[in-house]
Structures are given as C-alpha cells and as structure tokens.
Design a protein around this motif. Structure first.
Motif, PDB file in Angstrom:
ATOM      1  N   SER A  46     -64.690 -37.743 -56.087  1.00 48.20           N
ATOM      2  CA  SER A  46     -64.774 -36.983 -57.331  1.00 48.20           C
ATOM      3  C   SER A  46     -64.991 -35.519 -56.966  1.00 48.20           C
ATOM      4  O   SER A  46     -66.069 -35.141 -56.503  1.00 48.20           O
ATOM      5  CB  SER A  46     -65.920 -37.506 -58.200  1.00 48.20           C
ATOM      6  N   TYR A  47     -63.976 -34.715 -57.159  1.00 47.19           N
ATOM      7  CA  TYR A  47     -63.985 -33.327 -56.708  1.00 47.19           C
ATOM      8  C   TYR A  47     -64.401 -32.386 -57.834  1.00 47.19           C
ATOM      9  O   TYR A  47     -63.951 -32.520 -58.966  1.00 47.19           O
ATOM     10  CB  TYR A  47     -62.592 -32.947 -56.204  1.00 47.19           C
ATOM     11  N   HIS A  48     -65.294 -31.446 -57.499  1.00 49.32           N
ATOM     12  CA  HIS A  48     -65.749 -30.445 -58.457  1.00 49.32           C
ATOM     13  C   HIS A  48     -65.406 -29.054 -57.932  1.00 49.32           C
ATOM     14  O   HIS A  48     -65.655 -28.742 -56.766  1.00 49.32           O
ATOM     15  CB  HIS A  48     -67.256 -30.556 -58.677  1.00 49.32           C
ATOM     16  N   ASP A  53     -68.259 -32.660 -53.666  1.00 49.77           N
ATOM     17  CA  ASP A  53     -67.570 -33.871 -54.093  1.00 49.77           C
ATOM     18  C   ASP A  53     -68.454 -35.083 -53.855  1.00 49.77           C
ATOM     19  O   ASP A  53     -69.428 -35.034 -53.114  1.00 49.77           O
ATOM     20  CB  ASP A  53     -66.226 -34.042 -53.380  1.00 49.77           C
ATOM     21  N   ILE A  54     -68.123 -36.165 -54.530  1.00 44.58           N
ATOM     22  CA  ILE A  54     -68.862 -37.429 -54.421  1.00 44.58           C
ATOM     23  C   ILE A  54     -67.862 -38.516 -54.064  1.00 44.58           C
ATOM     24  O   ILE A  54     -66.904 -38.751 -54.801  1.00 44.58           O
ATOM     25  CB  ILE A  54     -69.578 -37.780 -55.737  1.00 44.58           C
ATOM     26  N   SER A 130     -58.886 -49.041 -47.150  1.00 44.39           N
ATOM     27  CA  SER A 130     -59.085 -48.079 -46.069  1.00 44.39           C
ATOM     28  C   SER A 130     -60.467 -47.441 -46.214  1.00 44.39           C
ATOM     29  O   SER A 130     -60.956 -47.219 -47.325  1.00 44.39           O
ATOM     30  CB  SER A 130     -58.016 -46.988 -46.116  1.00 44.39           C
ATOM     31  N   ASP A 131     -61.094 -47.120 -45.100  1.00 48.32           N
ATOM     32  CA  ASP A 131     -62.414 -46.494 -45.105  1.00 48.32           C
ATOM     33  C   ASP A 131     -62.320 -44.970 -45.200  1.00 48.32           C
ATOM     34  O   ASP A 131     -63.320 -44.279 -45.145  1.00 48.32           O
ATOM     35  CB  ASP A 131     -63.179 -46.893 -43.831  1.00 48.32           C
ATOM     36  N   GLU A 132     -61.107 -44.445 -45.356  1.00 49.91           N
ATOM     37  CA  GLU A 132     -60.895 -43.006 -45.389  1.00 49.91           C
ATOM     38  C   GLU A 132     -60.694 -42.512 -46.829  1.00 49.91           C
ATOM     39  O   GLU A 132     -60.127 -43.209 -47.668  1.00 49.91           O
ATOM     40  CB  GLU A 132     -59.660 -42.626 -44.562  1.00 49.91           C
ATOM     41  N   VAL A 133     -61.172 -41.287 -47.089  1.00 51.29           N
ATOM     42  CA  VAL A 133     -60.914 -40.658 -48.385  1.00 51.29           C
ATOM     43  C   VAL A 133     -59.434 -40.311 -48.473  1.00 51.29           C
ATOM     44  O   VAL A 133     -58.881 -39.664 -47.586  1.00 51.29           O
ATOM     45  CB  VAL A 133     -61.766 -39.387 -48.573  1.00 51.29           C
ATOM     46  N   ILE A 134     -58.799 -40.775 -49.521  1.00 53.57           N
ATOM     47  CA  ILE A 134     -57.365 -40.593 -49.721  1.00 53.57           C
ATOM     48  C   ILE A 134     -57.079 -39.631 -50.864  1.00 53.57           C
ATOM     49  O   ILE A 134     -56.195 -38.780 -50.782  1.00 53.57           O
ATOM     50  CB  ILE A 134     -56.685 -41.943 -50.036  1.00 53.57           C
ATOM     51  N   TYR A 135     -57.871 -39.753 -51.918  1.00 53.97           N
ATOM     52  CA  TYR A 135     -57.528 -39.127 -53.195  1.00 53.97           C
ATOM     53  C   TYR A 135     -58.705 -38.320 -53.734  1.00 53.97           C
ATOM     54  O   TYR A 135     -59.847 -38.779 -53.702  1.00 53.97           O
ATOM     55  CB  TYR A 135     -57.152 -40.232 -54.186  1.00 53.97           C
ATOM     56  N   ASN A 136     -58.425 -37.129 -54.228  1.00 54.24           N
ATOM     57  CA  ASN A 136     -59.452 -36.272 -54.817  1.00 54.24           C
ATOM     58  C   ASN A 136     -59.238 -36.184 -56.322  1.00 54.24           C
ATOM     59  O   ASN A 136     -58.251 -35.605 -56.788  1.00 54.24           O
ATOM     60  CB  ASN A 136     -59.392 -34.879 -54.193  1.00 54.24           C
ATOM     61  N   TYR A 137     -60.164 -36.777 -57.048  1.00 62.79           N
ATOM     62  CA  TYR A 137     -60.092 -36.847 -58.502  1.00 62.79           C
ATOM     63  C   TYR A 137     -60.881 -35.696 -59.100  1.00 62.79           C
ATOM     64  O   TYR A 137     -62.106 -35.625 -58.944  1.00 62.79           O
ATOM     65  CB  TYR A 137     -60.647 -38.196 -58.973  1.00 62.79           C
ATOM     66  N   PHE A 141     -67.177 -30.548 -64.943  1.00 59.77           N
ATOM     67  CA  PHE A 141     -67.889 -30.808 -66.184  1.00 59.77           C
ATOM     68  C   PHE A 141     -67.127 -30.273 -67.400  1.00 59.77           C
ATOM     69  O   PHE A 141     -67.252 -30.787 -68.503  1.00 59.77           O
ATOM     70  CB  PHE A 141     -69.284 -30.173 -66.125  1.00 59.77           C
ATOM     71  N   ASP A 142     -66.334 -29.211 -67.181  1.00 60.37           N
ATOM     72  CA  ASP A 142     -65.593 -28.632 -68.295  1.00 60.37           C
ATOM     73  C   ASP A 142     -64.124 -29.033 -68.287  1.00 60.37           C
ATOM     74  O   ASP A 142     -63.289 -28.438 -68.967  1.00 60.37           O
ATOM     75  CB  ASP A 142     -65.686 -27.101 -68.278  1.00 60.37           C
ATOM     76  N   ASN A 143     -63.792 -30.057 -67.491  1.00 57.90           N
ATOM     77  CA  ASN A 143     -62.402 -30.495 -67.413  1.00 57.90           C
ATOM     78  C   ASN A 143     -62.082 -31.443 -68.567  1.00 57.90           C
ATOM     79  O   ASN A 143     -62.580 -32.564 -68.619  1.00 57.90           O
ATOM     80  CB  ASN A 143     -62.144 -31.210 -66.084  1.00 57.90           C
ATOM     81  N   ASN A 144     -61.246 -31.009 -69.456  1.00 62.71           N
ATOM     82  CA  ASN A 144     -60.874 -31.840 -70.592  1.00 62.71           C
ATOM     83  C   ASN A 144     -59.419 -32.270 -70.530  1.00 62.71           C
ATOM     84  O   ASN A 144     -58.816 -32.625 -71.535  1.00 62.71           O
ATOM     85  CB  ASN A 144     -61.130 -31.092 -71.913  1.00 62.71           C
TER      86      ASN A 144
END
Length: 206
Positions: A46-48, A53-54, A130-137, A141-144
């Motif tokens: 989860s990208y900010h 990111d989380i 996979s144990d690797e980060v693939i995708y950044n979502y 907070f203000d993303n609508n």
C-alpha cells in the motif's frame, strides 16, 4: 472484461491506472510458471505519496510452495479470500479464465474483483505465492480515484450481491458440501461484511 477478450498471451495480469509495478514484477512472477500452476500471486504494497508503504503479509500460506485452495485448511482459504483477494499483483493463466468464462460482474460498482478472484482461486489447478513485493497499490488518504474511495450508498448492496454470487458459485461446484469450505466462507462473509460496515459509516460521515 474487454481486456481479457482481446488478450492472447498465456497469462493475464491486471494493473490499475493509478498504481504501479516493481521493476522486476513480471520477471519475478514468470519464474514460478509451471504446468499445473494457474495463479501466481506476489505481495502488494500500500503506497502513500508522502513517502511510506505497508506490505501485505500473508502469514497463513507458505511462500514459493504451490497448493490447491479447495483442498486447503480453513485458515488458508480465509486468508486467500481476504488478504489475497485483489486481482492485481497476480498472473492468471488465460486458459483458466477462458475455459471457465470468468469475468468481472458488470452490475457491481465495487467487490466485482472479489467475485472474479474467488472463482479463479477455487478453480485453479494450483496456486503459488511469491515472497517478493510485486505491486504498489496507491492508497493516499486523499485518493478518491479508486472505487472504494468514492463513497456511495449502493456499495453496501454490491458487497452483499458479490458474496451471494460467490456462494452460488461454491454451491454449483458442490464445494459447500465440504465443511472446511463452508466454515471458511462464513468467516469470509463476516470479514467482508465488517469492511462493508466501515464503508457505510464513511457514507454517513461525508
């Protein structure tokens, strides 16, 4: 759905317009391709935009080992339908999609991806994570721009309809006859219903 209709590769991948992939995302997932693996899933972050990111960690499934969802434990089934229920960050074998006529329900404004992913995961010959980060979502907070970011009262009914469609699918596949899947689905319904309630509360706050 239109993208899946015109796709001609062996695998299908989904990317939302406001998200982005890691540089080696496709290379990483392709490395897990084998004859019996129909779905390959990587980690989502989860990208900010403010600079952090989380990473979504799935603690119930062993990474790098293939498994069959309909034969898995209750914890794994619940985890896959809650922690891993996004179509993004995954490779779906196109034959799995076409042979089973999988598509995103067009009458739903939200949770249509849950229906597609649930059906694909239960129908897959096997799945590997996979144990690797693939995708950044992107989840500012203000993303609508996302469907969840746009508050609408009808979403409560869309969640209900999506869960009903999944239940009908499980029933048609005779999967609800298995106690493990039946009990798992009850937990999944509860988890998504609580999330639905959170969205409904936001509706009243706006």
């Amino acid at each position: 759905n239109r993208g899946m209709e015109v796709a001609n590769g062996e695998y299908i991948m989904f990317v939302d317009s406001d998200d982005f992939l890691q540089n080696d995302a496709v290379e990483n997932l392709v490395g897990y391709i084998s004859e019996d693996v129909d779905v390959i899933s990587g980690k989502l972050s989860s990208y900010h935009s403010v600079g952090y990111d989380i990473v979504n960690e799935n603690r119930n499934v062993k990474y790098d080992d293939s498994f069959i969802l309909r034969e898995s434990s209750e914890n794994i089934i619940v985890s896959m339908l809650t922690d891993e229920n996004s179509p993004c960050g995954k490779l779906f074998r196109r034959k799995l999609v076409t042979d089973n006529k999988l598509e995103f329900p067009q009458d739903l404004k939200i949770a249509e991806d849950l229906v597609f992913v649930a059906k694909a995961l239960f129908l897959a010959k096997s799945i590997v994570l996979s144990d690797e980060v693939i995708y950044n979502y992107r989840q500012d907070f203000d993303n609508n721009h996302s469907a969840i970011g746009k508050i609408d009262e009808s979403k409560a009914f869309d969640f209900y309809k999506s869960l009903q469609e999944i239940r009908q699918f499980l029933k048609s596949q005779k999967l609800l006859e298995k106690k493990t899947i039946r009990d798992s689905f009850k937990q999944v319904v509860l988890i998504h219903s609580l999330f639905n309630l959170e969205i409904s509360e936001k509706d009243h706050e706006v």
